[in-house]
Scaffold this active site. Structure first.
Site: not given
Length: 309
Positions: A160-162, A166
């Site tokens: 999941a690009k959460t 990052y």
């Protein structure tokens, strides 16, 4: 280039086009405190047929998939987000740009649970050249192995690009830059190669390509998938489900990064160990050349990868 130096003035936010400076949120927004948001990074390329979004459908599919682990309901359909993005690019007269859709839990309460918080959705687009510099595309970059490890899928959903996750990328990348490197390489908890802070990595050995599999705590990169497809169509053998040890990096013939921002960027050194002859290798150059030929629409192949503005 800073945003205030760019000729951009509009953001789509919660169903409306608003002035760039008015796209604001409350300081007690849930996503600001807990990183409870998801996002995408896509590119629109200038072509002879006009501006073209590259693999937009796949980016939106991952966008919605990223929301699922957080039970985040995005109030807009794929068609609505696509229409908003196309109009946003038209309104700003952008021939090429980077596109950032983002959704996050907004302002209402500040417990860890976002139960009563609305989902906010926005899309921005702005001109953005080579992420690691134009020179990097031709001459490559120096990277270091970060002391920070990539989080495991048993801890948080790695595919999941959460937004909050990052922070891991920020720490790794800034550590590298403080030590004089352009970018970092991050190992997973087992000590194998995972990825860069915002890129997937490929290793070339004896004319064949190797890239860490999804079980290595990597993001399933869309540019990664693009490069696998292009490389195989060029006749290369690609091993896309492997474990790569740290030591294998030093004996690679070639290494390169892939990503929507980084595109296809050669790696010339890892921890001051020269990779190959220290320049962009022939396989990397072949794939990079093919990549830009495709995304700039200098070939009529792969038409289903493009959405024209």
């Amino acid at each position: 280039m800073a945003f205030d130096e760019m000729d951009v003035d509009t953001i789509w936010m919660d169903g409306e086009f608003v002035d760039w400076d008015d796209a604001q949120v409350h300081v007690l927004t849930h996503g600001l405190h807990y990183g409870s948001g998801i996002f995408e990074g896509a590119r629109c390329y200038e072509t002879e047929q006009g501006p073209a979004l590259f693999r937009w459908e796949e980016h939106l599919e991952r966008f919605y998939n990223s929301a699922q682990p957080y039970e985040m309901e995005i109030d807009y359909s794929v068609a609505e987000l696509t229409e908003a993005t196309l109009e946003l690019i038209q309104r700003q007269d952008l021939s090429s740009c980077y596109i950032r859709p983002v959704a996050f839990y907004g302002y209402n309460s500040l417990g860890v649970s976002p139960e009563d918080c609305p989902t906010r959705t926005a899309i921005a687009a702005w001109p953005w050249g080579a992420y690691l510099g134009e020179d990097a595309l031709q001459n490559g970059i120096d990277v270091m192995i970060s002391s920070w490890r990539k989080h495991a899928s048993s801890q948080v959903p790695t595919n999941a690009k959460t937004t909050g996750l990052y922070v891991n990328s920020l720490l790794a990348g800034e550590e590298a830059r403080r030590n004089g490197y352009a970018e970092a390489l991050v190992l997973n908890k087992e000590g194998n190669v995972a990825e860069g802070p915002g890129e997937n990595v490929f290793l070339v050995r004896d004319g064949e390509l190797y890239t860490p599999g999804l079980s290595e705590s990597i993001l399933d990169g869309i540019t990664r998938d693009t490069v696998i497809t292009l490389a195989e169509d060029l006749g290369y053998t690609v091993h896309d489900n492997v474990s790569i040890s740290r030591g294998e990096l030093n004996t690679a013939d070639e290494l390169f990064f892939t990503g929507s921002a980084a595109e296809v960027t050669p790696i010339r050194k890892v921890d001051n160990v020269t990779i190959g002859d220290g320049s962009r290798g022939p396989v990397t150059e072949d794939i990079q050349s093919r990549f830009f030929e495709v995304v700039e629409r200098r070939t009529n192949e792969y038409d289903d990868w493009f959405e024209y503005v």
